[in-house]
Design an enzyme around this catalytic site. Structure first.
Site, PDB file in Angstrom:
ATOM      1  N   GLU A  87      -9.062 -10.642  10.174  1.00 37.98           N
ATOM      2  CA  GLU A  87      -9.675  -9.375   9.778  1.00 37.98           C
ATOM      3  C   GLU A  87     -10.314  -9.527   8.404  1.00 37.98           C
ATOM      4  O   GLU A  87      -9.750 -10.163   7.508  1.00 37.98           O
ATOM      5  CB  GLU A  87      -8.615  -8.267   9.739  1.00 37.98           C
ATOM      6  CG  GLU A  87      -9.162  -6.908   9.359  1.00 37.98           C
ATOM      7  CD  GLU A  87      -8.101  -5.819   9.391  1.00 37.98           C
ATOM      8  OE1 GLU A  87      -8.466  -4.640   9.265  1.00 37.98           O
ATOM      9  OE2 GLU A  87      -6.913  -6.146   9.550  1.00 37.98           O
ATOM     10  N   HIS A 107      -3.931  -9.617   9.566  1.00 41.65           N
ATOM     11  CA  HIS A 107      -4.388  -8.399   8.909  1.00 41.65           C
ATOM     12  C   HIS A 107      -5.211  -8.777   7.680  1.00 41.65           C
ATOM     13  O   HIS A 107      -4.887  -9.733   6.983  1.00 41.65           O
ATOM     14  CB  HIS A 107      -3.128  -7.627   8.498  1.00 41.65           C
ATOM     15  CG  HIS A 107      -3.347  -6.277   7.933  1.00 41.65           C
ATOM     16  ND1 HIS A 107      -4.088  -5.303   8.550  1.00 41.65           N
ATOM     17  CD2 HIS A 107      -2.861  -5.710   6.791  1.00 41.65           C
ATOM     18  CE1 HIS A 107      -4.060  -4.198   7.828  1.00 41.65           C
ATOM     19  NE2 HIS A 107      -3.334  -4.416   6.749  1.00 41.65           N
ATOM     20  N   ASP A 165      -6.265  -3.238   1.326  1.00 39.53           N
ATOM     21  CA  ASP A 165      -5.061  -3.202   0.500  1.00 39.53           C
ATOM     22  C   ASP A 165      -4.492  -4.598   0.260  1.00 39.53           C
ATOM     23  O   ASP A 165      -3.502  -4.741  -0.458  1.00 39.53           O
ATOM     24  CB  ASP A 165      -3.996  -2.285   1.112  1.00 39.53           C
ATOM     25  CG  ASP A 165      -3.571  -2.716   2.498  1.00 39.53           C
ATOM     26  OD1 ASP A 165      -4.421  -3.200   3.264  1.00 39.53           O
ATOM     27  OD2 ASP A 165      -2.383  -2.570   2.827  1.00 39.53           O
ATOM     28  N   ARG A 167      -0.196 -10.772  13.834  1.00 34.57           N
ATOM     29  CA  ARG A 167      -1.049 -10.277  12.746  1.00 34.57           C
ATOM     30  C   ARG A 167      -0.358 -10.254  11.382  1.00 34.57           C
ATOM     31  O   ARG A 167      -0.789  -9.542  10.476  1.00 34.57           O
ATOM     32  CB  ARG A 167      -1.559  -8.877  13.103  1.00 34.57           C
ATOM     33  CG  ARG A 167      -2.642  -8.935  14.151  1.00 34.57           C
ATOM     34  CD  ARG A 167      -3.196  -7.595  14.525  1.00 34.57           C
ATOM     35  NE  ARG A 167      -3.409  -6.675  13.420  1.00 34.57           N
ATOM     36  CZ  ARG A 167      -4.404  -6.768  12.553  1.00 34.57           C
ATOM     37  NH1 ARG A 167      -5.272  -7.759  12.623  1.00 34.57           N
ATOM     38  NH2 ARG A 167      -4.524  -5.864  11.595  1.00 34.57           N
ATOM     39  N   TYR A 208      -7.530   8.197  12.890  1.00 32.77           N
ATOM     40  CA  TYR A 208      -7.261   6.937  12.206  1.00 32.77           C
ATOM     41  C   TYR A 208      -8.430   5.970  12.373  1.00 32.77           C
ATOM     42  O   TYR A 208      -8.994   5.821  13.459  1.00 32.77           O
ATOM     43  CB  TYR A 208      -5.996   6.255  12.753  1.00 32.77           C
ATOM     44  CG  TYR A 208      -5.973   4.801  12.359  1.00 32.77           C
ATOM     45  CD1 TYR A 208      -5.632   4.434  11.070  1.00 32.77           C
ATOM     46  CD2 TYR A 208      -6.366   3.813  13.252  1.00 32.77           C
ATOM     47  CE1 TYR A 208      -5.675   3.103  10.677  1.00 32.77           C
ATOM     48  CE2 TYR A 208      -6.418   2.486  12.876  1.00 32.77           C
ATOM     49  CZ  TYR A 208      -6.065   2.134  11.582  1.00 32.77           C
ATOM     50  OH  TYR A 208      -6.133   0.817  11.203  1.00 32.77           O
ATOM     51  N   ARG A 221     -14.039  -4.726  15.457  1.00 35.91           N
ATOM     52  CA  ARG A 221     -13.057  -3.739  15.892  1.00 35.91           C
ATOM     53  C   ARG A 221     -13.733  -2.372  15.923  1.00 35.91           C
ATOM     54  O   ARG A 221     -14.393  -1.981  14.954  1.00 35.91           O
ATOM     55  CB  ARG A 221     -11.851  -3.707  14.956  1.00 35.91           C
ATOM     56  CG  ARG A 221     -10.770  -2.727  15.420  1.00 35.91           C
ATOM     57  CD  ARG A 221      -9.519  -2.855  14.596  1.00 35.91           C
ATOM     58  NE  ARG A 221      -9.737  -2.496  13.210  1.00 35.91           N
ATOM     59  CZ  ARG A 221      -8.898  -2.809  12.221  1.00 35.91           C
ATOM     60  NH1 ARG A 221      -7.805  -3.490  12.462  1.00 35.91           N
ATOM     61  NH2 ARG A 221      -9.178  -2.448  10.977  1.00 35.91           N
ATOM     62  N   GLU A 234      -4.694  -3.672  19.560  1.00 36.28           N
ATOM     63  CA  GLU A 234      -3.845  -3.888  18.388  1.00 36.28           C
ATOM     64  C   GLU A 234      -2.777  -2.807  18.234  1.00 36.28           C
ATOM     65  O   GLU A 234      -3.067  -1.615  18.413  1.00 36.28           O
ATOM     66  CB  GLU A 234      -4.750  -3.917  17.159  1.00 36.28           C
ATOM     67  CG  GLU A 234      -4.069  -4.115  15.830  1.00 36.28           C
ATOM     68  CD  GLU A 234      -5.093  -4.090  14.705  1.00 36.28           C
ATOM     69  OE1 GLU A 234      -4.717  -3.682  13.589  1.00 36.28           O
ATOM     70  OE2 GLU A 234      -6.257  -4.476  14.934  1.00 36.28           O
ATOM     71  N   ASP A 236      -7.680  -0.732  17.689  1.00 28.89           N
ATOM     72  CA  ASP A 236      -6.369  -0.517  17.069  1.00 28.89           C
ATOM     73  C   ASP A 236      -5.813   0.842  17.490  1.00 28.89           C
ATOM     74  O   ASP A 236      -6.394   1.884  17.179  1.00 28.89           O
ATOM     75  CB  ASP A 236      -6.519  -0.575  15.547  1.00 28.89           C
ATOM     76  CG  ASP A 236      -5.192  -0.475  14.810  1.00 28.89           C
ATOM     77  OD1 ASP A 236      -4.140  -0.436  15.472  1.00 28.89           O
ATOM     78  OD2 ASP A 236      -5.209  -0.441  13.563  1.00 28.89           O
ATOM     79  N   TRP A 264       1.763   7.492  11.996  1.00 27.93           N
ATOM     80  CA  TRP A 264       0.394   7.485  11.518  1.00 27.93           C
ATOM     81  C   TRP A 264      -0.302   6.199  11.973  1.00 27.93           C
ATOM     82  O   TRP A 264      -1.441   6.214  12.390  1.00 27.93           O
ATOM     83  CB  TRP A 264       0.341   7.586   9.980  1.00 27.93           C
ATOM     84  CG  TRP A 264      -1.061   7.438   9.490  1.00 27.93           C
ATOM     85  CD1 TRP A 264      -2.073   8.360   9.607  1.00 27.93           C
ATOM     86  CD2 TRP A 264      -1.649   6.316   8.845  1.00 27.93           C
ATOM     87  NE1 TRP A 264      -3.250   7.865   9.081  1.00 27.93           N
ATOM     88  CE2 TRP A 264      -3.000   6.599   8.600  1.00 27.93           C
ATOM     89  CE3 TRP A 264      -1.165   5.072   8.448  1.00 27.93           C
ATOM     90  CZ2 TRP A 264      -3.872   5.704   7.976  1.00 27.93           C
ATOM     91  CZ3 TRP A 264      -2.013   4.184   7.840  1.00 27.93           C
ATOM     92  CH2 TRP A 264      -3.356   4.493   7.610  1.00 27.93           C
ATOM     93  N   GLU A 299       1.273  -6.582  11.674  1.00 24.39           N
ATOM     94  CA  GLU A 299       0.858  -6.415  10.289  1.00 24.39           C
ATOM     95  C   GLU A 299       1.942  -5.788   9.420  1.00 24.39           C
ATOM     96  O   GLU A 299       1.913  -5.947   8.196  1.00 24.39           O
ATOM     97  CB  GLU A 299      -0.431  -5.612  10.198  1.00 24.39           C
ATOM     98  CG  GLU A 299      -0.316  -4.146  10.558  1.00 24.39           C
ATOM     99  CD  GLU A 299      -1.671  -3.442  10.514  1.00 24.39           C
ATOM    100  OE1 GLU A 299      -1.772  -2.447   9.772  1.00 24.39           O
ATOM    101  OE2 GLU A 299      -2.593  -3.866  11.218  1.00 24.39           O
ATOM    102  N   ASN A 344       0.815  -1.204   0.000  1.00 24.92           N
ATOM    103  CA  ASN A 344       0.000   0.000   0.000  1.00 24.92           C
ATOM    104  C   ASN A 344       0.857   1.266   0.000  1.00 24.92           C
ATOM    105  O   ASN A 344       1.659   1.489   0.903  1.00 24.92           O
ATOM    106  CB  ASN A 344      -0.911  -0.014   1.230  1.00 24.92           C
ATOM    107  CG  ASN A 344      -2.090   0.935   1.089  1.00 24.92           C
ATOM    108  OD1 ASN A 344      -2.171   1.704   0.144  1.00 24.92           O
ATOM    109  ND2 ASN A 344      -3.009   0.872   2.034  1.00 24.92           N
ATOM    110  N   HIS A 395     -14.916  -3.868  10.851  1.00 20.68           N
ATOM    111  CA  HIS A 395     -14.317  -2.595  11.261  1.00 20.68           C
ATOM    112  C   HIS A 395     -15.435  -1.574  11.429  1.00 20.68           C
ATOM    113  O   HIS A 395     -15.865  -0.926  10.479  1.00 20.68           O
ATOM    114  CB  HIS A 395     -13.317  -2.150  10.186  1.00 20.68           C
ATOM    115  CG  HIS A 395     -12.626  -0.853  10.474  1.00 20.68           C
ATOM    116  ND1 HIS A 395     -11.549  -0.763  11.322  1.00 20.68           N
ATOM    117  CD2 HIS A 395     -12.853   0.410  10.028  1.00 20.68           C
ATOM    118  CE1 HIS A 395     -11.130   0.491  11.383  1.00 20.68           C
ATOM    119  NE2 HIS A 395     -11.912   1.231  10.598  1.00 20.68           N
ATOM    120  N   HIS A 446      -2.732   1.688  16.505  1.00 20.98           N
ATOM    121  CA  HIS A 446      -1.983   2.013  15.284  1.00 20.98           C
ATOM    122  C   HIS A 446      -0.604   2.605  15.559  1.00 20.98           C
ATOM    123  O   HIS A 446      -0.208   3.611  14.957  1.00 20.98           O
ATOM    124  CB  HIS A 446      -2.802   2.950  14.389  1.00 20.98           C
ATOM    125  CG  HIS A 446      -2.634   2.637  12.927  1.00 20.98           C
ATOM    126  ND1 HIS A 446      -2.046   3.511  12.046  1.00 20.98           N
ATOM    127  CD2 HIS A 446      -2.949   1.542  12.217  1.00 20.98           C
ATOM    128  CE1 HIS A 446      -2.017   2.985  10.833  1.00 20.98           C
ATOM    129  NE2 HIS A 446      -2.562   1.772  10.913  1.00 20.98           N
TER     130      HIS A 446
END
Length: 402
Positions: A339, A312, A316, A283, A159, A147, A236, A210, A402, A262, A37, A122, A212
């Site tokens: 997921e 994951h 993507d 993951r 996010y 999630r 996560e 998550d 991010w 992930e 991605n 999600h 992130h």
């Protein structure tokens, strides 16, 4: 049987995908996902310029030898570009082997360990009210695990919160968009979100969240501790995993289960976390972890240390990767969750597949091989479109994960 051609196909039916299609002299073909991605063309070039020439004339049945040839035979190893390219080759060769054997790939991996693959959705919204509506929608669809991601008051965007709730895609611009983040605002808000979700839906629904990679270890420990009353299945990616000592600090302060991996691309990225039981779910994905062959090794290693899979499965990862994941998921003994972010109808048309969703479970199907292909004529109607993942800044302007 010999490999006579390998085509690298880039298509963008709503988002970019990179697919490798291997063709043999007997007309049997196999497909593998190579999507990275925001850096898709880096893998496309790596495959086209450096890997495809090495495949011509090779025996497609020698999956392990080919994997070692591409991994150990290269001085520059690992990394997301290299391992995504190797994954595409490995996955395509498993697809071919299944077709030659007349069996779905999971049968070649030892057969079923379960009847279906439990997936999670999600659910996201700008407000808690929106989140509750989205959780209810996933329950109506039969999901047993969700999630939960929620907007944070005082932040313009967060996010995991998207305009399109079913087809979430963060790579949204030809150049990176910039988001603003405040850990303090986030930590003050998220526990109240889960309090509302538990109050609304009760104790049986499996809930995940998550972070992130945005927290320090002690911040993650604080969040995990504050979420303990709501019995999450996992928290996560609480911290960046470069410093794996951080997970030990989290473990000392919370019993909330931890999932990560992930962005990992080799067993060596996860070996300390798994062997010291610093995480509960790994993951890693087929496409990022060098294919079915290597990810099965990771899961076997994890099983020895009471760590379960939680792969994951964002948008993507193409339907080719999802199909490969399902064949692994249904066969391994230490499966946890998968997921499942649904692809758009345009993507499903480009990648016709036999796997299907039913009542909270995905099923890989019984077609020989992976049970998925790429419609090259349809793919050609969707040319590559540059798309970056966002960049994150703190409220003072500092760059933040991010």
């Amino acid at each position: 049987m010999r490999i006579v051609e390998a085509r690298v196909i880039v298509t963008s039916p709503g988002r970019n995908f990179v697919t490798l299609k291997i063709v043999t002299d007997e007309g049997v073909t196999g497909v593998g996902d190579a999507t990275l991605n925001g850096r898709e063309l880096a893998v496309e070039a790596y495959l086209r310029e450096h890997v495809v020439p090495l495949l011509i004339g090779r025996d497609p049945a020698r999956i392990e030898d080919t994997w070692q040839y591409l991994y150990q035979g290269a001085y520059w190893r690992r990394g997301p570009v290299t391992m995504s390219a190797i994954a595409a080759v490995d996955t395509a060769l498993w697809d071919i082997k299944g077709k030659v054997a007349g069996l779905p790939v999971y049968q070649l991996l030892g057969g079923r360990s379960r009847e279906g693959v439990t997936v999670y959705g999600h659910a996201n919204g700008e407000t808690v009210t929106e989140v509750l509506a989205e959780v209810a929608r996933y329950l109506d669809l039969g999901y047993r695990a969700v999630r939960v991601q929620c907007g944070v008051p005082g932040l313009a965007n967060t996010y995991g919160v998207s305009a399109d709730k079913m087809f979430y895609e963060p790579a949204d611009s030809a150049l990176p968009t910039e988001a603003t983040w405040s850990t303090e605002r986030y930590l003050a808000h998220i526990p109240s979100v889960f309090a509302r979700v538990r109050d609304e839906f009760g104790p049986d629904l499996r809930l995940l969240h998550d972070a992130h990679h945005r927290l320090t270890p002690i911040e993650a420990a604080r969040l995990g501790s504050s979420l303990e009353p709501y019995a999450l299945t996992w928290l996560e990616d609480p911290v960046r995993a470069e410093l794996q000592e951080g997970f030990r600090l989290i473990r000392r302060h919370t019993t909330t289960p931890i999932a990560t991996g992930e962005v990992f691309n080799s067993v060596w990225d996860a070996s300390q976390l798994i062997s010291e039981q610093l995480i509960d779910y790994i993951r890693m994905t087929v496409v990022r972890a060098g294919g079915i062959s290597h990810l099965r090794r990771v899961f076997d290693f994890a099983a020895l240390h009471h760590v379960r899979s939680g792969s994951h499965g964002a948008t993507d990862l193409s339907p080719v990767c999802m199909a490969a994941a399902l064949h692994l998921d249904i066969s391994i003994p230490n499966f946890g969750l998968q997921e499942y972010m649904r692809h758009t109808p345009e993507t499903d048309a480009v990648f016709p597949h036999g796997y299907h969703y039913d009542g909270g479970y995905l099923h890989p199907g019984e077609a020989p091989g992976l049970g998925v292909d790429i419609d090259e004529e349809a793919a050609a109607r969707y040319p590559y479109s540059p798309a970056y993942l966002p960049v994150n800044r703190l409220e003072d302007g500092s760059i933040h994960p991010w």
